[in-house]
Every structure is written in structure tokens, then in C-alpha cells.
Design an enzyme around this catalytic site. Sequence first.
Site, PDB file in Angstrom:
ATOM      1  CD  GLU A  36      45.032  83.413 137.236  1.00  0.00           C
ATOM      2  OE1 GLU A  36      43.847  83.196 136.901  1.00  0.00           O
ATOM      3  OE2 GLU A  36      45.808  84.115 136.574  1.00  0.00           O
ATOM      4  CD1 TRP A  88      40.882  85.494 139.768  1.00  0.00           C
ATOM      5  CD2 TRP A  88      43.053  85.993 139.476  1.00  0.00           C
ATOM      6  NE1 TRP A  88      40.949  86.596 138.971  1.00  0.00           N
ATOM      7  CE2 TRP A  88      42.259  86.930 138.779  1.00  0.00           C
ATOM      8  CE3 TRP A  88      44.447  86.105 139.442  1.00  0.00           C
ATOM      9  CZ2 TRP A  88      42.816  87.976 138.042  1.00  0.00           C
ATOM     10  CZ3 TRP A  88      44.998  87.142 138.706  1.00  0.00           C
ATOM     11  CH2 TRP A  88      44.190  88.064 138.009  1.00  0.00           C
ATOM     12  CG  ASN A  91      47.955  84.355 133.173  1.00  0.00           C
ATOM     13  OD1 ASN A  91      48.035  83.599 134.118  1.00  0.00           O
ATOM     14  ND2 ASN A  91      46.792  84.735 132.654  1.00  0.00           N
ATOM     15  CD  GLU A  92      44.404  81.900 132.488  1.00  0.00           C
ATOM     16  OE1 GLU A  92      43.600  82.468 131.727  1.00  0.00           O
ATOM     17  OE2 GLU A  92      44.120  81.614 133.661  1.00  0.00           O
ATOM     18  CG  HIS A 148      47.776  88.321 133.395  1.00  0.00           C
ATOM     19  ND1 HIS A 148      47.844  87.503 134.499  1.00  0.00           N
ATOM     20  CD2 HIS A 148      46.485  88.288 133.010  1.00  0.00           C
ATOM     21  CE1 HIS A 148      46.650  87.005 134.764  1.00  0.00           C
ATOM     22  NE2 HIS A 148      45.805  87.467 133.883  1.00  0.00           N
ATOM     23  NE  ARG A 151      50.806  84.414 138.156  1.00  0.00           N
ATOM     24  CZ  ARG A 151      49.751  84.251 137.350  1.00  0.00           C
ATOM     25  NH1 ARG A 151      48.572  83.981 137.837  1.00  0.00           N
ATOM     26  NH2 ARG A 151      49.895  84.327 136.053  1.00  0.00           N
ATOM     27  CE1 TYR A 162      39.818  81.302 138.795  1.00  0.00           C
ATOM     28  CE2 TYR A 162      41.249  80.614 136.999  1.00  0.00           C
ATOM     29  CZ  TYR A 162      40.943  81.496 138.027  1.00  0.00           C
ATOM     30  OH  TYR A 162      41.771  82.568 138.284  1.00  0.00           O
ATOM     31  CG  ASN A 174      46.314  80.214 136.143  1.00  0.00           C
ATOM     32  OD1 ASN A 174      47.168  80.091 137.013  1.00  0.00           O
ATOM     33  ND2 ASN A 174      46.257  81.279 135.356  1.00  0.00           N
ATOM     34  CD  GLN A 197      42.425  90.406 135.361  1.00  0.00           C
ATOM     35  OE1 GLN A 197      43.403  89.676 135.489  1.00  0.00           O
ATOM     36  NE2 GLN A 197      41.194  89.966 135.524  1.00  0.00           N
ATOM     37  CD  GLU A 221      37.204  87.526 134.962  1.00  0.00           C
ATOM     38  OE1 GLU A 221      38.181  87.844 135.667  1.00  0.00           O
ATOM     39  OE2 GLU A 221      37.191  86.515 134.242  1.00  0.00           O
ATOM     40  CD1 TRP A 222      40.198  88.691 132.211  1.00  0.00           C
ATOM     41  CD2 TRP A 222      41.221  90.380 131.176  1.00  0.00           C
ATOM     42  NE1 TRP A 222      41.484  88.774 132.699  1.00  0.00           N
ATOM     43  CE2 TRP A 222      42.133  89.797 132.089  1.00  0.00           C
ATOM     44  CE3 TRP A 222      41.661  91.465 130.407  1.00  0.00           C
ATOM     45  CZ2 TRP A 222      43.431  90.269 132.268  1.00  0.00           C
ATOM     46  CZ3 TRP A 222      42.962  91.933 130.582  1.00  0.00           C
ATOM     47  CH2 TRP A 222      43.823  91.339 131.492  1.00  0.00           C
TER      48      TRP A 222
HETATM   49  O1  IFM Z   1      40.620  87.047 135.732  1.00  0.00           O
HETATM   50  C1  IFM Z   1      41.165  85.942 135.064  1.00  0.00           C
HETATM   51  C2  IFM Z   1      42.675  86.036 135.000  1.00  0.00           C
HETATM   52  O2  IFM Z   1      43.095  87.215 134.407  1.00  0.00           O
HETATM   53  C3  IFM Z   1      43.227  84.880 134.205  1.00  0.00           C
HETATM   54  N1  IFM Z   1      42.719  83.623 134.705  1.00  0.00           N
HETATM   55  C4  IFM Z   1      41.309  83.494 134.913  1.00  0.00           C
HETATM   56  C5  IFM Z   1      40.802  84.642 135.744  1.00  0.00           C
HETATM   57  C6  IFM Z   1      39.289  84.502 135.984  1.00  0.00           C
HETATM   58  O3  IFM Z   1      38.609  84.465 134.775  1.00  0.00           O
END
Ligand code: IFM
Length: 459
Positions: free
Chosen positions: A366, A413, A166-167, A122, A78, A297, A295, A21, A420-421
Site C-alpha cells: 500500500e 492504495w 494486514n497491518e 484486513h 490486491r 504513507y 505499507n 472498505q 476509511e474506517w
Molecule cells: O485505508 C487504510 C487501509 O485499510 C490500511 N492501510 C492504511 C489505509 C489508509 O489509512
Amino acid sequence: MTDFPSFPPGFVFGAATASYQIEGAVQEDGRGPSIWDTYSHTPGLVANGDTGDVACDHYHRYPQDVALLRELGVDSYRFSIAWPRIVPEGTGPVNPKGLDFYSRLVDELLAAGIEPAATLYHWDLPQALEDGGGWRVRETAERFAEYAAVVAGHLGDRVPRWITLNEPWCSAFLGYSVGRHAPGAREGRGALAAAHHLLVGHGLAVRALRATGVREVGVTLNLDHNLPATDSPTDRAAVTRADTQHNLVWTEPILAGRYPATEEETWGELITGQDFRRDGDLELISQPLDFLGVNYYRPTVVADAPYRESDPAQRVATDNRYAEVPMPGVRRTAMGWAVAPHTFTALLMGLKERYGDALPPLHITENGSAEDDEVSPDGAVHDSDRVAYLRDHLTALRTAMDAGVDVRGYYVWSLLDNFEWAFGYGKRFGIVRVDYATQRRTPKDSYHWYRSMIAAQRR
Ligand code: IFM
């Protein structure tokens, strides 16, 4: 200042990023291609045709970014390590220049008085491994452990905190079920093999990290707080399915050494007797951890829904039979995500309730929000919605801690606006604005707020 939440001494404040990213320099110093290079270069998959080729150019500008972290006053940073920089083909020769880059970054952090926290995966899988089956096959988990051993052998003396994955939910289900993430596979239930091999990879990497004697080992999960759309038994059953397919698929094997109890009901006979599961896997996956990374959100409101094989959105997991519906009466971020900080408290308390003493200390690895930031005529970014988001989520976190949840750290984060992917650069999560044309960094109001909040803890 009185309106800052206050945290116990020793609580770790940090900021987080991830390699693909922010780094750019995708063809430099021997880095091999990753699945995200392939995915982002495939027309139509990422908004605006954006790629991580340059990103925030952190590969060249890391000293400036570490200076921003130092000025922010964080205890820890991180970041993630790009596997294709270290083992460009996924297996075989190690690339010394890749190791050097992270070694320089770590030294820069330590010189600034900041503890490095490294994530090993990640999402930037070496493309060569995907060509050999990716996470569908067990060999990828074995290669992951070899890579973990190399990196920890090199940096373990200076990096105290390690995160294996990660995730993994995103890797398995967005990557192999619905194709919204690399490698873009749309294999529906096939993603279960990827999920299992990610768990095995985690277990093998924990073993490899322990062998090098590093201080702390954990894994980061994106856990959902699922709420029913109505009180009906069918919507409540949909919550159970959502919990299983999003959360329990990870937390049960990792924290309790078992597969989710309700999986037969939700995934039917497809999950039983799968030959990707081997004797001893659960013991491997459930090795003790020093911390669990969470993480968080937003909450998810779910309703009962029929399974529709033809609709990729309905195939996120395997047989999910639930649909997400909007949460009424709350603000939404630029991602369209509901802002409901009390659900953060509820998620953490629910974890404690379910796992009790088996729950390791938590780090919030995050938390943050994407907002439609604007640069004001004075050149500043007055991102008051992000400030409110961070303040309210930190307050919600503190409430969970007061109720007995052992949380040791919090990472915002993200340090920088970044790739952003599948949304490309259009969504900005940073507390520092990045002007992608000039690579100029501008700390936003949220950066200044976070800095004051950290400073207030130390008075
Ligand atoms: O940007 C992502 C991150 O790479 C992984 N967790 C969620 C973030 C926001 O979508």
C-alpha cells in the site's frame, strides 16, 4: 515520457483494496456480522455515522471494477477476503456462497490478465469470535488458520500471492489499546496479548497455506519511519521506543525469531513472563516468507513524553512515553499526514540494514494519499497533489532499489475511494472517484497518470 521512474522488467504494478472498505452487501448470501459492523453501527465511533453496509457496492459491481483494473493495465490486484463471508460464525460451517463470490472475482481477474493477491485478514473479524475474546485469546489464532486452510484450499490453484495479515499493529493497538478501531477496546497494555495472538495466527496461517502448496506467502506490516523532534538524547530514546512499539514488535519475531531486545526497557516487567507466550511460538512465527509486504504513507516525528495513564492517546502501545509532533515545512494530505518521500527510501534502506539477507523480497502492498478532491466542471478530478505524491514515492522507491533493496512490486492504495474506517467516507484515497449516491466511478487524473506510467515501463 521522461519523467516516469523506470522499473526493472517483471516488476509488479498493482492496486489494492480491502473487503469491508468496498464490498457492502453485509447481510447478503450468508455473511455473518464482523466487528466492523458492530463498531460502525455504534453511535459516535465513526465520522458522520458512516458504515460499510453499502460502501462501494463492489460485491455487486466487481465486474465493472475489474474492467477498471484491466484498463489501468495493472499486473496484480490486491484484495482482501471477508472472513465472516466464509465462516460466518468464525468457527463451524463454511458458507459456500462466500467462497463463490471470491471464486468469481478471481476468475474475472484472471480473464482480464490480472494476478490476484489475496489478504486473509484486513480487520473484519467475525463478531462471534470477538464475543469469545477476540485476539485476546489464542483460540482466535487457531480459528484463523482453519479459515486460511479453507480459503486456500478453494482458491489456491488460482491465487499465487497470499498475505496472512494486514497491518497487525492497527488490529492490536488501535483495536484493543485505544479503541479507535474495532472492537473498540481500551485496554492499554492488554493489547499485548492481541499482538502476540496475531503473530501466532500469522504463523499458523503460514503453515496452513504452505500445506495447500500456494506459490507465495507473506504478511503486510505498516512500518513507521520515526524521526526525533530534536537531537536531544531523550528524543532519540523516544525514537527507539517508537520503533520498538510500532515496528520491532512485528519485525523481530517474524524476521529474526526473537522478541525486541529493548522491550524490557520500554514495557517493563509487564511483558516478561506473560502466560500468553508458549514455547515454540517464535519458531512458528518466524517461518520463512516469500515476501514481506510493506505499507508506507508518511514519516512520524516523535518527542519524549511522560506516560499518562489517563490519556488514551498516550496508551497506543503499552508504556509508550513518546508523542508525535508535526513535521515542519512539508505538505500534508487530507489525513494531515506529512508528505516526505525521502523517508520512504530511508525506511526501506533501514530494513535492509537491520535484517540483511534475512529480509525477504519486499512488495509495497500500500502507498497513496487522501486528498480533498473536487469534481471540475468538466466532470474530471484533477488530483495533481495525488499524482505528485505517487510519482515522488515511486521515485523514492526506485532510489531504495538502486541502493540494493530487493523490491518486487508496488500496489497503489487505493483503486477506489472507500470507507476509511473511523473517518468514514470523508477521506478519499482512490485513484477512481466513487460518487456514493449513484455508485458512479470516475477515474481521476492519478488513475490516468498511473496507467501511463505502467504503459511506459513496457515500451
Ligand atoms: O485505508 C487504510 C487501509 O485499510 C490500511 N492501510 C492504511 C489505509 C489508509 O489509512
